[in-house]
Every structure is written in structure tokens, then in C-alpha cells.
Design an enzyme around this catalytic site. Structure first.
Site, PDB file in Angstrom:
ATOM      1  N   ASP A 142       0.869  -1.166   0.000  1.00 51.23           N
ATOM      2  CA  ASP A 142       0.000   0.000   0.000  1.00 51.23           C
ATOM      3  C   ASP A 142       0.919   1.233   0.000  1.00 51.23           C
ATOM      4  O   ASP A 142       2.138   1.140   0.144  1.00 51.23           O
ATOM      5  CB  ASP A 142      -0.955  -0.016   1.206  1.00 51.23           C
ATOM      6  CG  ASP A 142      -2.192   0.833   0.936  1.00 51.23           C
ATOM      7  OD1 ASP A 142      -2.161   1.665   0.010  1.00 51.23           O
ATOM      8  OD2 ASP A 142      -3.199   0.670   1.646  1.00 51.23           O
TER       9      ASP A 142
HETATM   10  C1  BGC Z   1      -5.028   3.190   0.257  1.00 52.66           C
HETATM   11  C2  BGC Z   1      -5.210   2.161  -0.838  1.00 52.66           C
HETATM   12  C3  BGC Z   1      -5.090   2.809  -2.188  1.00 52.66           C
HETATM   13  C4  BGC Z   1      -3.754   3.516  -2.279  1.00 52.66           C
HETATM   14  C5  BGC Z   1      -3.526   4.204  -3.611  1.00 52.66           C
HETATM   15  C6  BGC Z   1      -3.769   4.018   0.057  1.00 52.66           C
HETATM   16  O1  BGC Z   1      -3.698   5.069   0.951  1.00 52.66           O
HETATM   17  O2  BGC Z   1      -4.970   2.530   1.498  1.00 52.66           O
HETATM   18  O3  BGC Z   1      -6.447   1.527  -0.695  1.00 52.66           O
HETATM   19  O4  BGC Z   1      -5.208   1.836  -3.186  1.00 52.66           O
HETATM   20  O5  BGC Z   1      -3.682   4.488  -1.264  1.00 52.66           O
HETATM   21  O6  BGC Z   1      -4.331   5.293  -3.780  1.00 52.66           O
END
Ligand code: BGC
Length: 712
Positions: free
Chosen positions: A269
Site C-alpha cells: 500500500d
Molecule cells: C489506500 C489504498 C489505495 C492507495 C492508492 C492508500 O492510501 O490505502 O487503498 O489503493 O492508497 O491510492
């Protein structure tokens, strides 16, 4: 993956320098203000993927994709000018729609219509693919028991089976029959694993999950997503019982790959590799990179730990070249599967946006849950309606968190009701008072209060510690009641709100979630009886915040204190009942359904037969005994009455949503076998134990209609 592709991957790998390999594991932000910088990095083979987001909280940002010509030019540089000529894979969060806004995932799950869920994701995939997106960071399939958690909106709720079915529908929708076909994009099952258990509903918080609970509760949707062929998996921010997932070889390799059989690639993530420092398991960014790659984390999202340190780590002997090669191979396999080597450039597709809006309407209508109805709905002809409440004129809030910027296409609840009133056939008359009830109230027969919560208090990093309906909204209902009016509440929200104190002031409650572009029309059509409501709660509604966590698939405690199923002899709390406000799987209709004649085609079955794949069938007759044709979701739960480990009082094992006309009876059949009766024991082995199993079928988890079978 066929042998020919594997050969091509080996050939590519043999020609790549370590730097180029690491480039494939590096995802960078597409920064519109630094296109030249991006081009340079791509040209040097330093980038494997671009993410289209402006911040770490993309769900709250408005973002416009760059022109296709810009994307295709960057891709051309990757293919023609970078040393290994490997195309980029472009990723973006396509969570519940792209241009067309579908309801939030928690709402879509509440439709219990997986065909529509698949169609919605298919539509989103086509729209996204047409703008140069190859990969969506969805579906989010974190089981959660905590509606305080803002991200519950993105999930399919509290049930592992429903979340698993949702995962399959979403993966099929995104990836289509063939991932390389136009209009298909790679799915990403996230967040692996346990993120929904973040303590206290505080986003990113620690979790405490035993292996037993992990396998039986949090892993099942991921198992299904993997079986359905999800191309990628995103690791979660949280730790599980003290070990951050991003650095856990046990989670990322032993469980995900060896046990679940995942063959795609994993991505961290946002900055989750770097965050290992904050979590206190790494000293510096180099250490972070070392832990993550050795755990089996293939691609690093935006924090550049891999690109800055992997080379050094390999040279120092801290990371095996084989680990890097394996990660690169996994990324390349997916790039081949997506068809990027054959068709690296994006062409606009002929997207049927009108059709997508129709799907958005259908799923919005099917996701709305009728929680209460004292006979006031559907609205009578010739009513004088007064509409009030903060959601009456809303567009943005109806779209929910993680929505596309196209919320101007959202028909407001007011406009949709007005449209019906103006057609004349209903003879209704509407007056609306956006925020306060005034004189208009006196002339009204019915007061509709469109209320709920803003999308701003839902989504990532937007948890709440108080999830009751706000006092000023309840006050509107109280005022209307004081005038002796019938009050209908239409609640638009991203979570199941705690409604105990509000409920007495409403004659009817329609839970409309954040329902997307077509929410207004779907709500209006249900209010006027053009559509019979059929949504069922994908998550338990607590009476008050203090009951959280409260969920249906709880095991029985030694004293009857759970209270969920009405065992109130000993109360959980001095100041609140133990039962939920509305249980899992619950939802009323304008018609009524009678369940009768539950039967099983066996009374007993041997464990050997079950192990050998033999199934049995449980059937029930469902009769529409009311005045409307309507859809009903029959749900099948099991209870393993005596087992080695404590098992849930009910576990969903199947559901079927069927249209039943007035007076008609439909026989609904569930096929059950080894997979449904078994569970993962304390050693991680999947087993069915001998003994009695109760099989329940009914309209929600509280159903008492059951039949017992014996496994001997
Ligand atoms: C979130 C994810 C997301 C990623 C990209 C993160 O902060 O937890 O779910 O896919 O950002 O935007």
C-alpha cells in the site's frame, strides 16, 4: 501462463541489468507537473508502473486523468527507448465506478445481486480502460465488524462468504473472460490482510488476530479472489499480532502463495514499505526494503525504497538475486496477461455510458434497504409531500468517498421526487424545505427527511467514534411528529448508523447508503412504489455506538450473554439491549414472503462421502403472500452444533435472490458439501467434524427455520 510466455520472460530477464529489474518493481506517482522527469525515469528503465493519484488519501481527492496522448507517449518511451522495452502498467483506484458512479461497495454488497455487482465492475473497467488504466486497486475485501472505521464503505461488510462472493464478482467484472481483451483491467484484491480489524475502528491501527480467526474470517474472501484469478494483491498497512504485513514472510509467502495458491504479484500500500520504520521493525529505508522484498512483497508503491536500496542490498548479499528475479517475473507475467506487450497503447473504446447508467440505477435500487415500514410506504397517490433534510439537494455526498469527479450527473433526491410528482400520474405535490421544517409542514400529509452523513466522514482516515444519527436530524423528525405527520426517513450514509434513538420518530426508514449517480432516481422510485425494495443489510446495524463490535457470526459464550439472537436472560449492558438494531441479512419489502417446507434430501451422510465430494441439497418454498411482485434473497446458514473449536452460531453458506410474483411460490435449493460444513482447525487444516449440523434458511440471519443433518 503458457510455456511460450515463460520463455519470453526468461529471455527478457537474462538481458536485464539489476537496475532494470528493480525498475520493474518500482511504482511512481504520475505527477502532472513533472512529465519530463517521469519520461526520463521511464527512459532509464527505472519505472515499472505509474499510479494516478495526487496524495496518500486518493479517496478524498478529485483527480482528472491526463490526456491519452500523454500516456501513450510515456508508454512509447517505455517500449521504444527504455533498455528492456517493457511496457508500463498504469494503476488507479477504481473503487465503485469510474465515470459512472455506482453505489459504495458496502451498498452494492447489500444488493445481494452478484450479477449486478459483476456488471458494475465490468462497466467501470471499460470506462477506465478507455482512459489508459490497466489496473484497478480494487476490490477491497476486508471483512470488518466495526462501522466506526471509515473504510467500511469500501468493503462488502462483515461476512466472509458474502465478501468472497463479492470478490469473485468484482474480479470477473474487472478482468472479464480474458484479461488481455479490450475493456478488461487487472484487479487487485486488497488489503491483505486483517486491515478491517484495526483496533477501535481507528484507521491503520494494530490488529490482534489468531491464525484460527485469520483463516476462518479474514482469509476466505482472498481465497475466493485468488481462485477467481485476481492478478494482484495489495498488502495492508496494519500489523497482525505484532508483525506488519508488509514485512511478514508468513503472510505474503507462506499463506498467500503456498496456502492460497496466489500466482500474481503483490504491491505494497502507499508508502507501506517505508512505514515499517514507524512500526518499529526497521531502522531505516534500506532495512525496510530488505524486509519487504524478503517477505515476498513484489512491487513498492511510491516510497522508492526498492529503487533506492535494492541494488545495494543485493550487492551486500542481504537480498538474493533470485528473490528479485522472482518478483520481476511475477510482474512481467501480469504485464503479459494484461496484453501490454501486444497492445501497449490505449485506444478510446466505444463505451456505452447510457447502459452503464442503467446498471447504476438497477444496483442502486437493489442495494437500498427498507428497515422499517408502518404502512406509510409506498406513498399514496395524491399525497402532499414535504421534503426536508441535508441530503435532499445533495449530489456529491450521494457519490460517496472514492468517487469520480462526475458527480454533476447525479440526480438529487429532490429532483427525482419532483419529476415523479410532475408527471401527474401520482397526483402528488411536493414542497421542499432544505434545512428546516417551516409552514409547509402544516399542509403536508407526509414528511420525507433525506438525511444521513456526508461522504467526508467516511473513507480512508475518516473514522468516527460516534455513529448515531446527528441530533439535529432527529429533531427534524420529532418536529414533524409533533405536527402529527407521517415521517419517512431516507438515510444516505457510508456505514450502518446507530439508529435506536432516532427510530421511534420515523414511520418508515429507507437506508439508501451513498448510492452513486442514480441514487436519487432509485430512492424516488422506491418511495412511490415503482420499485419494490429488495436490499438486505450486508452488515449488522448496532443500536448504539457502544455495542460495536456487534456481528452475527459470533460464537456462543458460556453464559447466554451474546444477546444477538435475543438471548436476553443476562444482559450485555445495563443500558442497552444485547440484540442489534437490525441484524445481518435483514431488509423488508412492500410484499411479504412466507418460507415453508424446508427439506433435505438426506438425513445423514458419512464423512467419507463428504470428503469424496458428495453434496446434499436443502430446499425451501418461498411464497409471495403480499400484494407486490418482488425480489427476495433467501439465505442459507449453518451451525456446527458440537465441534472441537467454538464455531459461529450462524454462518452464511449461500444466498439466492429471486423474483417472485404475487401469489407465486418458488422452490429454492442450496447445495452443500465438504466446503460448506468444514472449517480451519487450530492447526490450519480444513476439516469437517462428525456430528449434527443445523441448516437454516430464511430472510435474514435470525431465521429459525431449520433442518438438522448428521455427519457420521
Ligand atoms: C489506500 C489504498 C489505495 C492507495 C492508492 C492508500 O492510501 O490505502 O487503498 O489503493 O492508497 O491510492
Amino acid at each position: 501462463m503458457n510455456g511460450e510466455t515463460e520463455k519470453k520472460i526468461d529471455e527478457l530477464l537474462a538481458l536485464m541489468t539489476l537496475k532494470e529489474k528493480i525498475g520493474q518493481l518500482n511504482q511512481i506517482i504520475f505527477d502532472i507537473h513533472d512529465i519530463d522527469g517521469i519520461k526520463e525515469k521511464v527512459r532509464n528503465g527505472e519505472v515499472g508502473s505509474l499510479i494516478f493519484a495526487v496524495s496518500a488519501f486518493a479517496g478524498h481527492d478529485e483527480y482528472q486523468m491526463p490526456e491519452l496522448s500523454v500516456l501513450n507517449e510515456i508508454q512509447r518511451i517505455a517500449v521504444e527507448e527504455s533498455p528492456s522495452g517493457i511496457p508500463l502498467i498504469n494503476g488507479r483506484d477504481v473503487i465503485h465506478g469510474y465515470k459512472t458512479g455506482f453505489p459504495i461497495p458496502l451498498a452494492m454488497a447489500s444488493s445481494f445481486n452478484m450479477e449486478l455487482v459483476e456488471k458494475s465492475y465490468r462497466a467501470a473497467a471499460e470506462e477506465a480502460a478507455s482512459e489508459g488504466i490497466h489496473w484497478s486497486f480494487a476490490p477491497m475485501i476486508d471483512v470488518s465488524n466495526d462501522p466506526r472505521w471509515g473504510r467500511i464503505i469500501e468493503s462488502a461488510g462483515e461476512d466472509p462468504y458474502l465478501s468472497g462472493q463479492y470478490a469473485v464478482a468484482a474480479v470477473k467484472g474487472f478482468q472479464g473472460e480474458q484479461l488481455s481483451a479490450p475493456g478488461s483491467i487487472a484487479a487487485c484484491a486488497k488489503h491483505y490482510i486483517g486491515y478491517g480489524a484495526s483496533e477501535g475502528g481507528r484507521d491503520y491501527h494494530r490488529t490482534e488476530i489468531s491464525d484460527y480467526t485469520l483463516r476462518n474470517k479474514y482469509l476466505p474472501p482472498f481465497r475466493e479472489a485468488v481462485k477467481a484469478g485476481a492478478a494482484t494483491v495489495m498488502t495492508s498497512f496494519n500489523d497482525v499480532s505484532g508483525q506488519p504485513v508488509a514485512s511478514s514472510r508468513y503472510m505474503l509467502t507462506d499463506l498467500l502463495r503456498s496456502e492460497l495458491g496466489f500466482r500474481g504479484f503483490t504491491i505494497s500500500d502507499w508508502e507501506a514499505v517505508k512505514q515499517l520504520m514507524r512500526q518499529g521493525v526497521a531502522e531505516d529505508r534500506k532495512d525496510c526494503a530488505c524486509l519487504a522484498i524478503n517477505a515476498g512483497l513484489d512491487m513498492d508503491m511510491v516510497d522508492l525504497c526498492y529503487s533506492d536500496f535494492l541494488e545495494e542490498l543485493v550487492n551486500d548479499g542481504k537480498v538474493d538475486m533470485a528473490a528479485v528475479d522472482e518478483a520481476v517475473k511475477r510482474v512481467l507475467r501480469i504485464k503479459f496477461a494484461v496484453g501490454l506487450f501486444e497492445h501497449p497503447y490505449t485506444k478510446k473504446l466505444d463505451v456505452d455510458y447510457d447502459k452503464h447508467m442503467r446498471i447504476a440505477y438497477e444496483i442502486a435500487a437493489e442495494s437500498i434497504v427498507l428497515l422499517k415500514n408502518n404502512g406509510v410506504l409506498p406513498l399514496c397517490k395524491n399525497s402532499n409531500i414535504c421534503l426536508a433534510g441535508c441530503m435532499s439537494d445533495e449530489q456529491k455526498a450521494l457519490m460517496g468517498s472514492w468517487s469520480s469527479p462526475e458527480y454533476e450527473n447525479t440526480v438529487t433526491i429532490k429532483n427525482a421526487i419532483e419529476k415523479i410528482c410532475n408527471t401527474g400520474s401520482f397526483g402528488c405535490c411536493l414542497s421542499s424545505v432544505p434545512y428546516e421544517l417551516q409552514q409547509t409542514l402544516r399542509n403536508a400529509d407526509i414528511v420525507i427527511l433525506a438525511i444521513g452523513e456526508s461522504e467526508k466522514v467516511t473513507g480512508e482516515a475518516r473514522s468516527l467514534c460516534y455513529i448515531e444519527l446527528p441530533e439535529d436530524q432527529i429533531k427534524l423528525a420529532k418536529t414533524a411528529k409533533r405536527f402529527g405527520k407521517k415521517v419517512v426517513g431516507v438515510i444516505c450514509s457510508g456505514r450502518p448508523m446507530a439508529l435506536e434513538s432516532a427510530e421511534p420518530y420515523f414511520d418508515a426508514l429507507l437506508y439508501a447508503w451513498h448510492g452513486g449517480n442514480m441514487a436519487g432516481e432509485a430512492i424516488a422510485d422506491i418511495l412511490f412504489g415503482r420499485v419494490c425494495p429488495s436490499g438486505k443489510t450486508a452488515v449488522t446495524f448496532p443500536r448504539r455506538t457502544g455495542q460495536v463490535p456487534i456481528y452475527y457470526n459470533v460464537s456462543s459464550s458460556g453464559r447466554p450473554v451474546n444477546g444477538y439472537y435475543g438471548e436476553e436472560e443476562i444482559n450485555n449492558y445495563e443500558d442497552c439491549l444485547g440484540s442489534p438494531m437490525y441484524p445481518f441479512g435483514y431488509g423488508l419489502s412492500y410484499t411479504t414472503f412466507k418460507y415453508s417446507d424446508i427439506k433435505c434430501n438426506i438425513a445423514e451422510m458419512s464423512l467419507e462421502e463428504l470428503r469424496g465430494g458428495k453434496c446434499f441439497e436443502v430446499s425451501i418454498d418461498v411464497t409471495n403472500t403480499g400484494k407486490y411482485d418482488g425480489k427476495e434473497t433467501a439465505q442459507c446458514y449453518i451451525r456446527d452444533t458440537v465441534s472441537d473449536m467454538m464455531r459461529p452460531i450462524r454462518e452464511l453458506k449461500g444466498f439466492k435472490k429471486v423474483m417472485i410474483k404475487c401469489g407465486e411460490t418458488k422452490k429454492i435449493i442450496f447445495r452443500l458439501g465438504f466446503d460448506e460444513l468444514g472449517y480451519y482447525d487450530r492447526y490450519g487444516a480444513f476439516a469437517v467434524e462428525r456430528g449434527l449440523f443445523e441448516i437454516f434458511i430464511g430472510p435474514n440471519c435470525l431465521t429459525g427455520t431449520k433442518i438438522t443433518i448428521c455427519v457420521d
